[in-house]
Design a protein around this motif. Structure first.
Motif, PDB file in Angstrom:
ATOM      1  N   SER A 163      38.717 -74.126 -34.051  1.00 58.62           N
ATOM      2  CA  SER A 163      39.848 -73.658 -34.857  1.00 58.62           C
ATOM      3  C   SER A 163      40.132 -74.674 -35.962  1.00 58.62           C
ATOM      4  O   SER A 163      40.030 -75.878 -35.740  1.00 58.62           O
ATOM      5  CB  SER A 163      41.067 -73.508 -33.941  1.00 58.62           C
ATOM      6  OG  SER A 163      42.068 -72.764 -34.578  1.00 58.62           O
ATOM      7  N   PRO A 164      40.491 -74.199 -37.165  1.00 54.83           N
ATOM      8  CA  PRO A 164      40.611 -75.090 -38.327  1.00 54.83           C
ATOM      9  C   PRO A 164      41.670 -76.179 -38.162  1.00 54.83           C
ATOM     10  O   PRO A 164      42.539 -76.085 -37.305  1.00 54.83           O
ATOM     11  CB  PRO A 164      41.010 -74.143 -39.468  1.00 54.83           C
ATOM     12  CG  PRO A 164      40.886 -72.771 -38.958  1.00 54.83           C
ATOM     13  CD  PRO A 164      40.792 -72.813 -37.481  1.00 54.83           C
ATOM     14  N   PRO A 165      41.597 -77.208 -39.022  1.00 61.04           N
ATOM     15  CA  PRO A 165      42.522 -78.344 -38.930  1.00 61.04           C
ATOM     16  C   PRO A 165      43.984 -77.947 -39.090  1.00 61.04           C
ATOM     17  O   PRO A 165      44.314 -77.086 -39.913  1.00 61.04           O
ATOM     18  CB  PRO A 165      42.100 -79.251 -40.090  1.00 61.04           C
ATOM     19  CG  PRO A 165      40.732 -78.829 -40.448  1.00 61.04           C
ATOM     20  CD  PRO A 165      40.632 -77.382 -40.110  1.00 61.04           C
ATOM     21  N   ARG A 166      44.821 -78.598 -38.283  1.00 60.72           N
ATOM     22  CA  ARG A 166      46.278 -78.427 -38.382  1.00 60.72           C
ATOM     23  C   ARG A 166      46.923 -79.804 -38.263  1.00 60.72           C
ATOM     24  O   ARG A 166      46.385 -80.681 -37.592  1.00 60.72           O
ATOM     25  CB  ARG A 166      46.820 -77.550 -37.250  1.00 60.72           C
ATOM     26  CG  ARG A 166      46.195 -76.179 -37.150  1.00 60.72           C
ATOM     27  CD  ARG A 166      46.110 -75.479 -38.472  1.00 60.72           C
ATOM     28  NE  ARG A 166      47.391 -75.108 -39.028  1.00 60.72           N
ATOM     29  CZ  ARG A 166      47.838 -73.860 -39.097  1.00 60.72           C
ATOM     30  NH1 ARG A 166      47.072 -72.874 -38.650  1.00 60.72           N
ATOM     31  NH2 ARG A 166      48.997 -73.595 -39.617  1.00 60.72           N
ATOM     32  N   PRO A 167      48.100 -79.979 -38.887  1.00 61.12           N
ATOM     33  CA  PRO A 167      48.784 -81.270 -38.740  1.00 61.12           C
ATOM     34  C   PRO A 167      49.241 -81.445 -37.289  1.00 61.12           C
ATOM     35  O   PRO A 167      49.800 -80.530 -36.703  1.00 61.12           O
ATOM     36  CB  PRO A 167      50.016 -81.142 -39.665  1.00 61.12           C
ATOM     37  CG  PRO A 167      49.885 -79.854 -40.381  1.00 61.12           C
ATOM     38  CD  PRO A 167      48.842 -79.029 -39.710  1.00 61.12           C
ATOM     39  N   VAL A 168      48.964 -82.612 -36.722  1.00 64.28           N
ATOM     40  CA  VAL A 168      49.397 -82.943 -35.361  1.00 64.28           C
ATOM     41  C   VAL A 168      49.876 -84.391 -35.357  1.00 64.28           C
ATOM     42  O   VAL A 168      49.067 -85.321 -35.496  1.00 64.28           O
ATOM     43  CB  VAL A 168      48.252 -82.758 -34.333  1.00 64.28           C
ATOM     44  CG1 VAL A 168      48.659 -83.293 -32.971  1.00 64.28           C
ATOM     45  CG2 VAL A 168      47.868 -81.295 -34.212  1.00 64.28           C
ATOM     46  N   ASP A 169      51.181 -84.561 -35.231  1.00 66.74           N
ATOM     47  CA  ASP A 169      51.775 -85.896 -35.086  1.00 66.74           C
ATOM     48  C   ASP A 169      51.274 -86.878 -36.159  1.00 66.74           C
ATOM     49  O   ASP A 169      50.712 -87.926 -35.858  1.00 66.74           O
ATOM     50  CB  ASP A 169      51.470 -86.435 -33.675  1.00 66.74           C
ATOM     51  CG  ASP A 169      52.482 -87.485 -33.255  1.00 66.74           C
ATOM     52  OD1 ASP A 169      53.552 -87.569 -33.883  1.00 66.74           O
ATOM     53  OD2 ASP A 169      52.192 -88.238 -32.305  1.00 66.74           O
ATOM     54  N   LYS A 170      51.461 -86.516 -37.422  1.00 66.25           N
ATOM     55  CA  LYS A 170      51.124 -87.344 -38.595  1.00 66.25           C
ATOM     56  C   LYS A 170      49.622 -87.503 -38.839  1.00 66.25           C
ATOM     57  O   LYS A 170      49.196 -88.306 -39.653  1.00 66.25           O
ATOM     58  CB  LYS A 170      51.781 -88.735 -38.501  1.00 66.25           C
ATOM     59  CG  LYS A 170      53.299 -88.669 -38.496  1.00 66.25           C
ATOM     60  CD  LYS A 170      53.914 -90.030 -38.332  1.00 66.25           C
ATOM     61  CE  LYS A 170      55.421 -89.909 -38.196  1.00 66.25           C
ATOM     62  NZ  LYS A 170      56.055 -91.139 -37.770  1.00 66.25           N
ATOM     63  N   LYS A 171      48.813 -86.754 -38.095  1.00 64.00           N
ATOM     64  CA  LYS A 171      47.364 -86.742 -38.344  1.00 64.00           C
ATOM     65  C   LYS A 171      46.926 -85.284 -38.498  1.00 64.00           C
ATOM     66  O   LYS A 171      47.755 -84.383 -38.527  1.00 64.00           O
ATOM     67  CB  LYS A 171      46.627 -87.418 -37.182  1.00 64.00           C
ATOM     68  CG  LYS A 171      46.867 -88.923 -37.122  1.00 64.00           C
ATOM     69  CD  LYS A 171      45.944 -89.581 -36.117  1.00 64.00           C
ATOM     70  CE  LYS A 171      46.084 -91.098 -36.202  1.00 64.00           C
ATOM     71  NZ  LYS A 171      45.146 -91.770 -35.305  1.00 64.00           N
ATOM     72  N   TYR A 172      45.600 -85.082 -38.584  1.00 60.23           N
ATOM     73  CA  TYR A 172      45.058 -83.712 -38.673  1.00 60.23           C
ATOM     74  C   TYR A 172      44.056 -83.536 -37.544  1.00 60.23           C
ATOM     75  O   TYR A 172      43.230 -84.425 -37.304  1.00 60.23           O
ATOM     76  CB  TYR A 172      44.398 -83.494 -40.042  1.00 60.23           C
ATOM     77  CG  TYR A 172      45.412 -83.550 -41.153  1.00 60.23           C
ATOM     78  CD1 TYR A 172      46.103 -82.411 -41.556  1.00 60.23           C
ATOM     79  CD2 TYR A 172      45.713 -84.759 -41.768  1.00 60.23           C
ATOM     80  CE1 TYR A 172      47.072 -82.477 -42.546  1.00 60.23           C
ATOM     81  CE2 TYR A 172      46.678 -84.843 -42.760  1.00 60.23           C
ATOM     82  CZ  TYR A 172      47.358 -83.689 -43.147  1.00 60.23           C
ATOM     83  OH  TYR A 172      48.324 -83.768 -44.102  1.00 60.23           O
ATOM     84  N   ALA A 173      44.150 -82.408 -36.866  1.00 59.11           N
ATOM     85  CA  ALA A 173      43.281 -82.186 -35.709  1.00 59.11           C
ATOM     86  C   ALA A 173      42.448 -80.926 -35.889  1.00 59.11           C
ATOM     87  O   ALA A 173      42.917 -79.930 -36.443  1.00 59.11           O
ATOM     88  CB  ALA A 173      44.130 -82.071 -34.444  1.00 59.11           C
ATOM     89  N   VAL A 174      41.202 -81.010 -35.408  1.00 62.19           N
ATOM     90  CA  VAL A 174      40.323 -79.834 -35.322  1.00 62.19           C
ATOM     91  C   VAL A 174      40.215 -79.503 -33.829  1.00 62.19           C
ATOM     92  O   VAL A 174      40.059 -80.408 -32.996  1.00 62.19           O
ATOM     93  CB  VAL A 174      38.926 -80.130 -35.909  1.00 62.19           C
ATOM     94  CG1 VAL A 174      38.022 -78.901 -35.772  1.00 62.19           C
ATOM     95  CG2 VAL A 174      39.040 -80.552 -37.369  1.00 62.19           C
TER      96      VAL A 174
END
Length: 231
Positions: A163-174
Motif C-alpha cells: 500500500s502506498p506511502p502515508r505519513p506515520v508519526d512524522k515519517k512516511y511508511a510503505v
C-alpha cells in the motif's frame, strides 16, 4: 451560571475519606491536635486553609458534574457503526519508514508487487521495518499513528499487496498487507450498546472542554510572559 455550594457534611465526608485512605489511627473530630499535625505533614498548611481549599475542589467537581449532566450529545448509528468496525476489523501489516516522502515513494514504486525487493531492503536496515501483528484498526491508529483513512483503505485491499506511502508519526511508511479479518457488520445491532455509551461519554468530555474554553474566554484570561508581553 451555576450556583453550587458545598455542605458541611460533604466537606466532612471528603476529609473522612482522605483519612481512611491514609489509614490513620485517630478520630479527627475528637483529636484536633493529631488532625492538625496530619494536615501540616500532608500539605504544609493550617487546617482552616486546607478545609477552604478542599471545599473549593469539591465545588469545582460538583460544577463539572453538573455541566456534564446538562450535556446531551447526539450519537448516530453511523458513528457507533464506525467505532464498532474500527475495533473489530483486524489487520496484519508490515511497514517500513522513511524520513523523506520522496524516498518512500521511490521504494514503493520499486517494491510494489515484488516481495524480494522488500526482503532485500529489510536485510539492509531491519530496524526500520515494523510488524505489529494482527491488530484492530483502532489499535493501529491509536498506537502506531497510522491515519484512520489509510487503515480503512487497506482493509478494502487484498492481502499480499503493498500500500502506498502515508505519513506515520512524522515519517512516511510503505505498508505490506499480510492478513485481514473484516468485522462482521451483521453482529452490530446486538453489539452496539457499549459503542453508544462510549461515544456519549466521549462527546460529553468534548462538550466539557468546550465549556471550559468558553469560560476562560469570557473571563478574559490572558497569559503573560515574564517580560510583560502577552505570550
Amino acid at each position: 451560571s451555576q450556583n453550587i455550594n458545598v455542605t458541611q457534611d460533604e466537606l466532612e465526608n471528603e476529609i473522612a475519606r482522605m483519612l481512611a485512605d491514609d489509614q490513620v489511627a485517630f478520630d479527627w473530630k475528637k483529636d484536633q491536635g493529631s488532625f492538625e499535625k496530619w494536615v501540616r505533614q500532608k500539605t504544609g498548611e493550617p487546617v482552616d486553609l486546607f478545609q477552604n481549599q478542599l471545599s473549593h475542589l469539591i465545588q469545582l467537581q460538583k460544577l463539572r458534574d453538573a455541566v456534564m449532566d446538562q450535556i446531551k450529545p447526539d450519537v448516530f448509528d453511523k458513528e457507533a457503526l464506525r467505532q464498532y468496525l474500527d475495533s473489530t476489523s483486524l489487520l496484519s501489516l508490515e511497514f517500513v519508514t522513511f524520513s523523506a516522502q520522496k524516498d518512500a515513494d521511490a521504494f514503493y514504486k520499486k517494491a510494489s508487487g515484488r516481495p524480494e525487493i522488500w526482503e532485500k531492503e529489510k536485510k539492509k536496515r531491519p530496524a526500520d521495518f515494523v510488524r505489529p501483528g494482527l491488530e484492530s484498526l483502532e489499535y493501529l491508529v491509536k498506537n502506531w499513528k497510522i491515519p484512520r483513512e489509510a487503515v480503512a483503505k487497506m482493509m478494502q485491499r487484498e492481502a499480499g499487496v503493498m500500500s502506498p506511502p502515508r505519513p506515520v508519526d512524522k515519517k512516511y511508511a510503505v505498508f505490506w498487507i499480510l492478513e485481514k479479518k473484516p468485522a462482521d457488520e451483521a453482529q452490530f445491532p446486538q453489539a452496539k450498546d457499549p459503542y453508544y455509551v462510549d461515544l456519549t461519554r466521549r462527546k460529553k468530555y468534548e462538550g466539557l472542554d468546550e465549556w471550559l474554553r468558553q469560560l476562560k474566554e469570557q473571563a478574559n484570561i490572558k497569559i503573560y510572559t515574564k517580560e510583560g508581553g502577552k505570550a
